[in-house]
Design a protein around this motif. Structure first.
Motif, PDB file in Angstrom:
ATOM      1  N   LEU A 163      30.198  27.006  33.980  1.00  0.00           N
ATOM      2  CA  LEU A 163      30.497  27.830  35.157  1.00  0.00           C
ATOM      3  C   LEU A 163      29.608  29.064  35.216  1.00  0.00           C
ATOM      4  N   SER A 164      29.378  29.676  34.056  1.00  0.00           N
ATOM      5  CA  SER A 164      28.562  30.895  34.003  1.00  0.00           C
ATOM      6  C   SER A 164      27.126  30.587  34.375  1.00  0.00           C
ATOM      7  N   GLU A 165      26.652  29.432  33.948  1.00  0.00           N
ATOM      8  CA  GLU A 165      25.257  29.082  34.214  1.00  0.00           C
ATOM      9  C   GLU A 165      25.041  28.567  35.633  1.00  0.00           C
ATOM     10  N   SER A 166      26.126  28.157  36.285  1.00  0.00           N
ATOM     11  CA  SER A 166      25.998  27.546  37.613  1.00  0.00           C
ATOM     12  C   SER A 166      25.761  28.578  38.719  1.00  0.00           C
ATOM     13  N   GLY A 167      25.997  29.861  38.404  1.00  0.00           N
ATOM     14  CA  GLY A 167      25.837  30.884  39.447  1.00  0.00           C
ATOM     15  C   GLY A 167      27.136  31.145  40.202  1.00  0.00           C
ATOM     16  N   GLU A 168      28.187  30.398  39.887  1.00  0.00           N
ATOM     17  CA  GLU A 168      29.464  30.551  40.598  1.00  0.00           C
ATOM     18  C   GLU A 168      30.110  31.911  40.365  1.00  0.00           C
ATOM     19  N   LEU A 169      29.863  32.497  39.187  1.00  0.00           N
ATOM     20  CA  LEU A 169      30.485  33.792  38.876  1.00  0.00           C
ATOM     21  C   LEU A 169      30.083  34.854  39.891  1.00  0.00           C
ATOM     22  N   GLU A 170      28.878  34.680  40.437  1.00  0.00           N
ATOM     23  CA  GLU A 170      28.389  35.669  41.396  1.00  0.00           C
ATOM     24  C   GLU A 170      29.179  35.649  42.697  1.00  0.00           C
ATOM     25  N   ALA A 171      29.937  34.583  42.915  1.00  0.00           N
ATOM     26  CA  ALA A 171      30.728  34.496  44.138  1.00  0.00           C
ATOM     27  C   ALA A 171      32.019  35.316  44.043  1.00  0.00           C
ATOM     28  N   LEU A 172      32.350  35.809  42.839  1.00  0.00           N
ATOM     29  CA  LEU A 172      33.582  36.590  42.681  1.00  0.00           C
ATOM     30  C   LEU A 172      33.454  37.933  43.391  1.00  0.00           C
ATOM     31  N   THR A 173      34.528  38.354  44.029  1.00  0.00           N
ATOM     32  CA  THR A 173      34.489  39.677  44.667  1.00  0.00           C
ATOM     33  C   THR A 173      34.692  40.761  43.602  1.00  0.00           C
ATOM     34  N   ALA A 174      34.210  41.955  43.920  1.00  0.00           N
ATOM     35  CA  ALA A 174      34.368  43.091  43.007  1.00  0.00           C
ATOM     36  C   ALA A 174      35.850  43.324  42.705  1.00  0.00           C
ATOM     37  N   GLU A 175      36.693  43.193  43.729  1.00  0.00           N
ATOM     38  CA  GLU A 175      38.114  43.486  43.558  1.00  0.00           C
ATOM     39  C   GLU A 175      38.785  42.534  42.569  1.00  0.00           C
ATOM     40  N   ARG A 176      38.519  41.233  42.732  1.00  0.00           N
ATOM     41  CA  ARG A 176      39.154  40.257  41.826  1.00  0.00           C
ATOM     42  C   ARG A 176      38.651  40.445  40.403  1.00  0.00           C
ATOM     43  N   SER A 177      37.344  40.684  40.257  1.00  0.00           N
ATOM     44  CA  SER A 177      36.788  40.857  38.919  1.00  0.00           C
ATOM     45  C   SER A 177      37.352  42.119  38.266  1.00  0.00           C
ATOM     46  N   TRP A 178      37.372  43.213  39.019  1.00  0.00           N
ATOM     47  CA  TRP A 178      37.848  44.472  38.436  1.00  0.00           C
ATOM     48  C   TRP A 178      39.289  44.358  37.953  1.00  0.00           C
ATOM     49  N   LYS A 179      40.099  43.669  38.741  1.00  0.00           N
ATOM     50  CA  LYS A 179      41.502  43.521  38.368  1.00  0.00           C
ATOM     51  C   LYS A 179      41.634  42.858  36.992  1.00  0.00           C
ATOM     52  N   GLU A 180      40.845  41.820  36.780  1.00  0.00           N
ATOM     53  CA  GLU A 180      40.863  41.139  35.478  1.00  0.00           C
ATOM     54  C   GLU A 180      40.303  42.044  34.382  1.00  0.00           C
ATOM     55  N   ILE A 181      39.190  42.720  34.693  1.00  0.00           N
ATOM     56  CA  ILE A 181      38.557  43.588  33.692  1.00  0.00           C
ATOM     57  C   ILE A 181      39.526  44.694  33.273  1.00  0.00           C
ATOM     58  N   ALA A 182      40.147  45.319  34.264  1.00  0.00           N
ATOM     59  CA  ALA A 182      41.057  46.429  33.969  1.00  0.00           C
ATOM     60  C   ALA A 182      42.231  45.954  33.117  1.00  0.00           C
ATOM     61  N   ARG A 183      42.788  44.796  33.468  1.00  0.00           N
ATOM     62  CA  ARG A 183      43.914  44.284  32.679  1.00  0.00           C
ATOM     63  C   ARG A 183      43.457  43.923  31.276  1.00  0.00           C
ATOM     64  N   ALA A 184      42.274  43.303  31.182  1.00  0.00           N
ATOM     65  CA  ALA A 184      41.763  42.877  29.874  1.00  0.00           C
ATOM     66  C   ALA A 184      41.501  44.078  28.971  1.00  0.00           C
ATOM     67  N   LEU A 185      40.969  45.142  29.554  1.00  0.00           N
ATOM     68  CA  LEU A 185      40.669  46.323  28.727  1.00  0.00           C
ATOM     69  C   LEU A 185      41.946  46.954  28.186  1.00  0.00           C
ATOM     70  N   MET A 186      43.060  46.759  28.892  1.00  0.00           N
ATOM     71  CA  MET A 186      44.320  47.339  28.441  1.00  0.00           C
ATOM     72  C   MET A 186      45.083  46.440  27.457  1.00  0.00           C
ATOM     73  N   GLU A 187      44.524  45.283  27.137  1.00  0.00           N
ATOM     74  CA  GLU A 187      45.178  44.405  26.151  1.00  0.00           C
ATOM     75  C   GLU A 187      44.996  44.966  24.740  1.00  0.00           C
ATOM     76  N   ASP A 188      45.651  44.327  23.769  1.00  0.00           N
ATOM     77  CA  ASP A 188      45.600  44.810  22.384  1.00  0.00           C
ATOM     78  C   ASP A 188      44.204  44.731  21.770  1.00  0.00           C
ATOM     79  N   GLN A 189      43.449  43.690  22.149  1.00  0.00           N
ATOM     80  CA  GLN A 189      42.133  43.518  21.542  1.00  0.00           C
ATOM     81  C   GLN A 189      41.060  43.315  22.617  1.00  0.00           C
TER      82      GLN A 189
END
Ligand code: ATP
Ligand code: MG
Length: 407
Positions: A163-189
């Motif tokens: 998926l990463s190599e296919s270029g599909e990741l670039e189709a993600l919107t900033a909002e959806r990505s940020w939501k995941e990033i923000a939640r992930a950064l607040m996890e234990d590890q």
């Protein structure tokens, strides 16, 4: 109609973790029947409803088909004929694809329970590859459950790489990505989030500036871990261990981006990496439309973290400039977060995690000192406008000189 608990609530109960929000799936019902029972529809596109009392989400069982690029490219089919098994197969991970009725009878057609026991994050079906957000979700779950021993199944990691190599990741919107990033950064590890993204090649696409830090050496005398990417992961790990807020974790992730720009001939030194990194930090900030407080702190920490480490050696005038840059008079909290990020940076070094960081209290004391300079006596002396500003500055400088001498 039959109603089942699904997803995270089932998974976390089986793991013995606290269940915070419950998602429900409804089989054998129509939209009209849901509305008649008082459920409130959520969006125009999804057959999802809110319970009239609990406010929890109830989704009609549905199937999904990919019909284009990105998240918009999905068609849904919800009808009373869609079975529970058909609904579960569209989900991302086997451990998220279990359902439970009100008697706690488990429906687990894709062996989520087996993978829970094996501590594996494994995709349910090849349709996993239809939504690139799942790459971030899996990395986020890795960050959350690493402490329980979970790892990403090799075949799932392979799909994530595809998926990463296919270029599909670039189709993600900033909002959806940020939501995941923000939640992930607040996890234990949170460092596991970055590590998994790196392993599957997604980091290179999403944050090439962070990816570039791996393989860049730093002087061993200050950084026994040497590698800048490894250091960044440790800083993030420290930030989580010290329960730092999102702003600090975001700043920790981005503080050394400038080191990725150093010409190899200059390695392992990184002259002026603080300044050089600012445009990269800005680019990452804007790519994900990070909230203003995250953006601001990341830029300030990027620019001034070395000042933080050298706090005790700073001339009073430099110290004063630092305090002004942070506007510590009106923004005391932000300066606290800067100090925290500097401390995490110092602790995120191999073997130095427990070393004390006297700079923190010294900086706090300096801020208190500058802040305690009273304006009233200067007003009474007749200072006005720009001269008042200069007089305040002189008094603060005097106070900081005395503070430094006493320290
Ligand atoms: P959390 O504890 O973070 O809430 P969760 O598993 O409940 O974890 P949600 O985002 O609340 O996650 O989603 C509920 C369920 O919906 C998931 O368990 C999963 O089965 C499914 N799901 C959510 N987002 C996706 C997606 N992008 N692709 C596939 N399935 C998804
Ligand atoms: Mg949930």
């Amino acid at each position: 109609m039959q109603i089942y608990k699904v997803g995270g609530a089932v998974r976390d109960r089986l793991l013995g973790r606290p269940v915070t929000d419950i998602d429900w799936v409804v089989v054998g019902a129509t939209t009209e029947e849901m509305l008649a029972k008082g459920f409130r529809p959520v969006g125009a596109d999804f057959p999802v409803f809110l319970h009239p009392k609990s406010g929890e989400e109830y989704a009609l069982a549905r199937t999904e088909r990919k019909s284009g690029r990105g998240y918009g490219g999905f068609t849904f089919h919800a009808s009373p004929e869609v079975t529970l098994e058909e609904d579960l197969i569209r989900r991302d991970l086997t451990i998220n694809a279990m359902a439970e009725d009100d008697q706690q009878n488990l429906t687990d057609p894709y062996h989520g329970q087996r993978d829970l026991e094996a501590r594996l994050l494994r995709h349910v079906s090849p349709a996993f590859a239809e939504d690139p957000l799942r790459v971030l979700r899996v990395a986020r779950f890795a960050a959350r459950y690493a402490g329980l021993g979970f790892t990403v199944a090799p075949e799932t990691l392979a799909l994530m790489r595809q998926l990463s190599e296919s270029g599909e990741l670039e189709a993600l919107t900033a909002e959806r990505s940020w939501k995941e990033i923000a939640r992930a950064l607040m996890e234990d590890q949170p460092q596991m989030f970055i590590q998994v993204l790196r392993e599957c090649g997604a980091l290179k696409v999403l944050m090439p500036e962070v990816d570039a830090l791996f393989g860049v050496p730093q002087p061993e005398a200050h950084h026994p871990e040497i590698d800048t990417g490894v250091h960044t992961l440790s800083v993030l790990e420290q930030a989580a261990q010290h329960k730092q807020p999102l702003t600090v974790r975001w700043a920790c992730l981005l503080h050394d981006l400038g080191k990725g720009l150093t010409p190899e001939e200059e390695w392992p030194r990184h002259i002026a990496h603080e300044q050089k990194g600012l445009k990269l930090i800005k680019a990452v900030n804007e790519r994900f439309k990070a909230p203003k407080d995250c953006q601001e702190l990341a830029l300030l920490v990027g620019e001034y973290h070395t000042h933080g480490h050298r706090a005790l050696e700073l001339k009073p005038s430099t110290l004063l400039e630092l305090l002004q840059s942070f506007d510590v008079y009106r923004r005391p909290q932000r300066f606290e977060e800067f100090i925290a990020a500097c401390e995490m940076d110092a602790r995120g070094r191999k073997g130095l995690e427990q070393r004390s960081y006297p700079q923190a209290d010294y900086l706090r004391g300096a801020a208190t000192t500058a802040r305690s300079v009273a304006v009233q006596p200067l007003l009474e002396k007749g200072f006005k406008g720009p001269e008042l500003g200069e007089a305040i500055k002189r008094e603060r400088l005097k106070a900081l000189k005395a503070y430094k001498e006493k320290a």
